[in-house]
Structures are given as structure tokens and as C-alpha cells.
Design a protein around this motif. Structure first.
Motif, short mmCIF file in Angstrom:
data_model
loop_
_atom_site.label_atom_id
_atom_site.label_comp_id
_atom_site.label_asym_id
_atom_site.label_seq_id
_atom_site.Cartn_x
_atom_site.Cartn_y
_atom_site.Cartn_z
N ARG A 70 33.88 72.39 59.68
CA ARG A 70 33.17 71.67 60.75
C ARG A 70 34.11 71.33 61.91
N HIS A 71 35.00 72.27 62.23
CA HIS A 71 36.00 72.04 63.27
C HIS A 71 35.37 71.91 64.66
N TRP A 72 34.28 72.60 64.94
CA TRP A 72 33.64 72.51 66.25
C TRP A 72 33.23 71.06 66.53
N GLU A 73 32.74 70.39 65.52
CA GLU A 73 32.23 69.02 65.66
C GLU A 73 33.31 67.97 65.47
N LEU A 74 34.26 68.23 64.55
CA LEU A 74 35.20 67.20 64.14
C LEU A 74 36.67 67.55 64.38
N GLY A 75 36.95 68.70 64.93
CA GLY A 75 38.35 69.09 65.09
C GLY A 75 39.01 69.35 63.75
N SER A 76 40.30 69.00 63.64
CA SER A 76 41.06 69.31 62.43
C SER A 76 40.53 68.59 61.20
N GLU A 77 39.90 67.44 61.38
CA GLU A 77 39.31 66.73 60.24
C GLU A 77 38.27 67.62 59.56
N GLY A 78 37.54 68.39 60.35
CA GLY A 78 36.50 69.24 59.81
C GLY A 78 37.00 70.54 59.21
N SER A 79 38.26 70.92 59.49
CA SER A 79 38.80 72.19 58.97
C SER A 79 39.84 71.97 57.88
N GLU A 80 40.00 70.73 57.42
CA GLU A 80 41.06 70.41 56.47
C GLU A 80 40.93 71.20 55.17
N ASN A 81 39.72 71.28 54.62
CA ASN A 81 39.53 72.01 53.36
C ASN A 81 39.84 73.49 53.52
N LEU A 82 39.40 74.06 54.63
CA LEU A 82 39.69 75.47 54.90
C LEU A 82 41.20 75.68 55.00
N ALA A 83 41.88 74.80 55.72
CA ALA A 83 43.33 74.93 55.92
C ALA A 83 44.08 74.86 54.58
N LYS A 84 43.68 73.93 53.73
CA LYS A 84 44.37 73.79 52.43
C LYS A 84 44.24 75.06 51.60
N ARG A 85 43.03 75.62 51.55
CA ARG A 85 42.82 76.81 50.72
C ARG A 85 43.52 78.03 51.32
N VAL A 86 43.46 78.18 52.62
CA VAL A 86 44.12 79.31 53.28
C VAL A 86 45.63 79.25 53.05
N ALA A 87 46.22 78.05 53.16
CA ALA A 87 47.66 77.91 52.94
C ALA A 87 48.03 78.25 51.50
N GLU A 88 47.19 77.82 50.55
CA GLU A 88 47.45 78.13 49.13
C GLU A 88 47.48 79.64 48.89
N ILE A 89 46.50 80.32 49.45
CA ILE A 89 46.43 81.78 49.25
C ILE A 89 47.60 82.47 49.94
N ALA A 90 47.91 82.04 51.17
CA ALA A 90 49.04 82.64 51.90
C ALA A 90 50.34 82.46 51.12
N ASP A 91 50.52 81.28 50.54
CA ASP A 91 51.75 80.98 49.79
C ASP A 91 51.83 81.76 48.47
N ALA A 92 50.67 82.21 47.97
CA ALA A 92 50.64 82.90 46.68
C ALA A 92 51.13 84.34 46.78
#
Length: 558
Positions: A409-431
């Protein structure tokens, strides 16, 4: 509930001096060449100094085929970059510059949207730091020098019927697609057919975006084939002696631009080839520099994954020696419903069955991306009209395709709305789960490369190309260009070359209308169907609503 427009949000942003943004990545103010207070170019000296730094993780954002409902690829790129910074990661984003053509045509802007934007929004969508003007000037300098050479005796014996170099302008202007030049008598030269492309389709744009430094840039410019002689032998830009002056015009444009997001995180905005008629990625120099300065770099590839991501993998990654650690595929409930047959006017009503019907387009993109050996996450870009049942339908479909979908929900809330996406993407990238490889080898014949893309990515039955085109490809192979990758130019709206065929069509063919050798950029452009390298304005262009208000502020950009 009413929402602020993108330009209203951008205008209210709390911008930080560009030196502060550079400091977040360890860039000293003496290496930033400022354009005002909120944008700057990065010096080549600094770029050279960080080449031994550790390389960060590259995250590619791509999308399903675009629909009038909107997908929000750039918005998601910005939102994800802000989200990564929010969870404590050192992240930067890399996106393309906006072309004036679509800005005044249909798009109205290209800097993200809502609370996930890059600023200064007005500057980015208009003249910015002048890079596109420099590319236009360099391209047309070569055009002028070709005709001037012919006028003053033509010592290179150019066949005026076989001048391959067209002119460019950064505007949608269909009237210039095919012209007759040098009319008006002896003093104006030798009349011949010519034409214009849009600047973002220029080989100079592609060269700038694929070059590593000014030396590489000048060599590639010199390698441009501008015309042929009567014996069909090529005439190069270096033969015209234009490569040095063109490099001078592009000296500053070659340096990446640094700006910021609404949340004051660093963003590199550099280069801008279209993905439907060019290779659709920001510059190699910006991406590789960002990877030396940040732990995570979020970049995008234009239009749907069948165009932008395919070219990112097969052209940019191949040329630059890079690979994404994870791919984020953007989809929306609204777009799924349109692919499922719902009219734009009816998108506000819940229709779970239409969402399920439209997911075939999404599924094919997932399969295609996985074929490159990269992990895929689907980002559902949230719209306020989406219902829980519609979102769950997409999540279930993606799970059945061996991937996962995350609502953002980044369009509506900025980074607060993309936090879950960011956490999962970082996990996969780090793997480090990547086993990346382009889908065709360098030594495959050019026609087979075209067929590989058409059959594996578009799911076409065959490629329709007449003998003249096949002979041209064979001639280029004989001249030593057979190892080049392919840059497909086709409609962005469908896997096929028919823009009305939504979803995941099968049983279609890919008609090849023309092939162009971009020897300097290092690829072969294959023009398919009705696609134009010079777009036209729509019936009601965005330009009609772009103006200055009573306070001399720009209105109408979005």
C-alpha cells in the motif's frame, strides 16, 4: 474520500539539500555537480574511485502487460526502495528519465505516484538536467554531418538511397515519421527520403545507457552504421568524423543524476530508452555505481515483463555483467479484472471471477521470469477499491504457480505500506537463490534468437519474416554481427503483436516488418507488427491540461 493529486503531494514534499542525500551513500559534496538545490550529477572521478567496493543486491521491478487501469511499476519501485530504507537497509533506486513525448501525450508524467514518488517531480518530467536534449543534439549533429558530407562531394561514396540514420525529436509527432529532405534546389543538397524517430528510440540513447565511461561511449558512437555504399559496404559514424563532437555534446549527459524520493532516500535517474521500441532500462553506469554504494538497489524495466524484463535480462545483464537477486512482478486487482474482460467503467465493482480469469497474464509472466533462473515475488499494488476476496484470489493463484504475492500500500501510505514487501524481498535477495542465465547464447543465429523470444516469451507458434529480412540477418552475421542480442520492438499491451489480445494468447504469429542493426549499441532491433518508432499524440493529449496556474505553478502533470 478525495485524494491529493501526485503533483500536489510532490509540491508539499519536504526536500533535503542534495548534498545530504549524497552523504547517505558516502558521496562527498565535492563530487556532486549540483543543478539547483535538489538534483546533481555524480562525477566520473568518484565513480572510478568506488569500483573496488562490495557489490550490493540488485532487485528488478517489472510488471504484467499494461492496461488502461494502471499497474504502478515506477510507484512500486520507489515504494519498495523507501520500504527497504524504512526497515534499516541501505538502499537506492535506479529509474529512467521521462520523455517529453508521452508526458505531453498519454502518460502525463513518469516519477511514481501518490506517496511513492521521486522529486523534484516537475523537473524530472520536463527538462530535468538536459540529458535528452544533449542526446537529441548529438544524434542530429550526426544527421547534419552525413548530409553535409554528401553535399560536399561524397568522398565516402554513400548511396543516398541507403542512408540508414534517421533524425530524432523528443516529442510524439506522427507527421515526421516519413519525410522528404533537401528539397528547394541545388544549394540545399540532394533530395532523398528520410524520417524522424522519437529521441528515446535513438541508438545514441541506447549507447549512452550501455556505455561504461566516455572512452567506451566514443568507441560505440564511432561504431554506428550510418549508411551503405552501392556495393552494400557500411559507412560508420567514425568515417564521418562525428564521434568526437558527439562525445563532447554527451560529456555531461553521461554522468548519472542523483535526486531523492518523498522520504528523502537516494534515487539515480539516468537514461530513458522505451521498452516497446528500445531496450527499456536505465543506464548501466547508474545501476553499477548504485550497486557499489548501496546494499540493495531497486531498478525497473519498462512496460510488461515480456518486453522490459526480457531485454533487461538478455541485453543489459549480458552487456553489463550483472544479474538480479530477485524480481518483483507488479500486478493490480484492477488490471486482472480488465484482463478478465471487465470494462474500465466497471472496475470499481467486486468481481472475483474476472480476477481469476485475468490471472492467466500474470501466470505467464511468472513462468517466463523463472525461466531466467531468478526468484519471483508478485507485488499487488493496492487500490482503494480492491476487496479482500479479490486480493486473496490473486494470492491463491500465485501460490499455485510456485511463487508468493504480497499486498503493498505504498501509493497510499509510503514506506509504511511497503514494509512487508521490503522485508520479504530482502530475505529472498539475501538467500542467494539465483542461477541466472539469458534464454539464448551469443552464438545462436540471429533468426533463431528472434524465434526463441517469440516462442518462449510470447508463446507464438512462429515468426513471419520474408526472405529479404532473413537475407539481411544473414548478411549481418557474415559481417561479424551474429553474436549480438535481439531488441524486439512490439506493442506493450499484449504478448502478441495485436494490442487487443489480452490475457495469455496462444496460436498467434509474430510478423517482422523491419530489422535495424544498432552496431554501436550492440544489438539488432526487430520491428514487429504495427509498432512505430515515432509515436503519435492521442485524440486528447495530456498537453491540453498542462499549464501554469495563477501562482506560476505547473498544473496537469500526474
Amino acid at each position: 474520500m478525495s485524494y491529493k493529486t501526485d503533483i500536489e503531494i510532490a509540491r508539499e514534499a519536504s526536500k533535503r539539500p542534495i548534498q545530504e542525500i549524497g552523504a547517505k551513500l558516502g558521496i562527498g559534496s565535492d563530487h556532486l555537480l549540483p543543478y539547483g538545490h535538489d538534483k546533481a550529477k555524480l562525477s566520473q572521478e568518484f565513480i572510478d574511485s568506488v569500483q573496488n567496493n562490495k557489490t550490493g543486491k540488485l532487485i528488478l521491478v517489472t510488471a504484467i502487460n499494461p492496461t488502461p487501469a494502471g499497474e504502478g511499476k515506477t510507484t512500486t519501485t520507489v515504494g519498495l526502495g523507501d520500504g527497504l530504507n524504512r526497515i534499516g537497509k541501505k538502499a537506492a533506486i535506479c529509474i529512467r528519465e521521462a520523455s517529453l513525448g508521452p508526458c505531453f501525450g498519454m502518460k502525463g508524467g513518469a516519477a511514481g505516484g501518490g506517496y511513492a514518488q521521486v522529486i523534484p517531480m516537475e523537473d524530472m518530467n520536463l527538462h530535468f538536467t538536459g540529458d535528452f536534449h544533449a542526446i537529441t543534439s548529438a544524434h542530429n549533429l550526426l544527421s547534419a554531418m552525413i548530409d553535409n558530407h554528401i553535399y560536399w562531394g561524397n568522398s565516402l561514396e554513400i548511396d543516398t538511397r541507403r542512408v540508414a540514420w534517421r533524425r530524432v525529436v523528443d516529442m510524439n509527432d506522427r507527421a515526421l515519421r516519413q519525410i522528404t529532405a533537401s528539397l528547394g534546389g541545388v544549394s540545399n543538397g540532394f533530395p532523398r527520403e528520410a524520417g524522424f524517430d522519437i529521441t528515446v528510440a535513438s541508438e545514441v540513447m541506447a549507447i549512452l545507457c550501455l556505455s561504461n565511461n566516455l572512452e567506451d561511449l566514443q568507441k560505440r558512437l564511432g561504431d554506428i552504421i550510418v549508411a551503405y555504399r552501392r556495393d552494400r559496404s557500411p559507412v560508420y559514424c567514425r568515417d564521418i568524423k562525428a564521434d568526437g563532437a558527439m562525445t563532447v555534446l554527451l560529456k555531461d549527459a553521461m554522468q548519472p543524476n542523483l535526486v531523492q524520493t518523498l522520504e528523502n532516500n537516494p534515487a539515480f535517474v539516468h537514461g530513458g530508452p522505451f521498452a516497446n521500441i528500445a531496450h527499456g532500462c536505465n543506464s548501466v553506469i547508474a545501476t553499477k555505481t548504485a550497486l557499489k554504494l548501496a546494499d540493495y538497489v531497486v531498478t525497473e524495466a519498462g512496460f510488461g515483463a515480456d518486453l522490459g524484463a526480457e531485454k533487461f535480462m538478455n541485453i543489459k545483464c549480458r552487456k553489463a555483467g550483472i544479474a538480479p537477486s530477485v524480481v518483483v512482478l507488479v500486478a493490480t486487482v484492477r488490471a486482472m479484472k480488465m484482463n478478465g474482460g471487465v470494462l474500465k467503467a466497471d472496475l470499481g465493482a467486486e468481481n472475483v471471477n474476472a480476477v481469476k480469469d485475468g490471472c492467466a497474464n500474470l501466470g505467464r509472466h511468472i513462468e517466463n521470469l523463472k525461466s531466467f533462473g531468478v526468484p519471483v515475488v508478485v507485488a499487488i499494488n493496492h487500490f482503494v477499491t480492491d476487496t479482500d476476496a479479490e486480493v486473496e484470489a490473486i494470492k491463491a493463484y500465485v501460490t499455485n504457480h510456485g511463487s508468493e504475492a504480497i499486498l503493498s500500500r505504498h501509493w497510499e501510505l509510503g514506506s509504511e505500506g511497503s514494509e512487508n514487501l521490503a522485508k520479504r524481498v530482502a530475505e529472498i535477495a539475501d538467500a542467494d537463490m539465483v542461477s541466472f542465465a539469458p534464454i539464448y547464447p551469443d552464438d545462436m543465429p540471429l533468426m533463431e534468437k528472434i524465434e526463441t523470444i517469440a516462442k518462449r516469451i510470447y508463446r507464438a507458434d512462429d515468426v513471419l519474416a520474408d526472405q529479404k529480412i532473413r537475407n539481411q540477418l544473414k548478411d549481418w552475421e557474415d559481417q561479424g554481427y551474429g553474436n549480438l542480442p535481439i531488441c524486439m520492438a512490439k506493442t506493450q499491451y499484449s504478448f502478441s503483436t495485436d494490442p487487443t489480445l489480452r490475457g495469455a494468447p496462444t496460436g498467434h504469429s509474430v510478423p517482422v516488418r523491419e530489422v535495424r542493426l544498432s552496431a554501436g549499441a550492440g544489438f539488432v532491433v526487430v520491428i514487429c507488427g504495427e509498432i512505430m518508432t515515432m509515436p503519435g499524440l492521442p485524440r486528447v493529449p495530456s498537453a491540453e491540461a498542462i499549464m501554469l496556474n495563477a501562482d506560476n505553478q505547473i498544473e496537469g502533470l500526474f
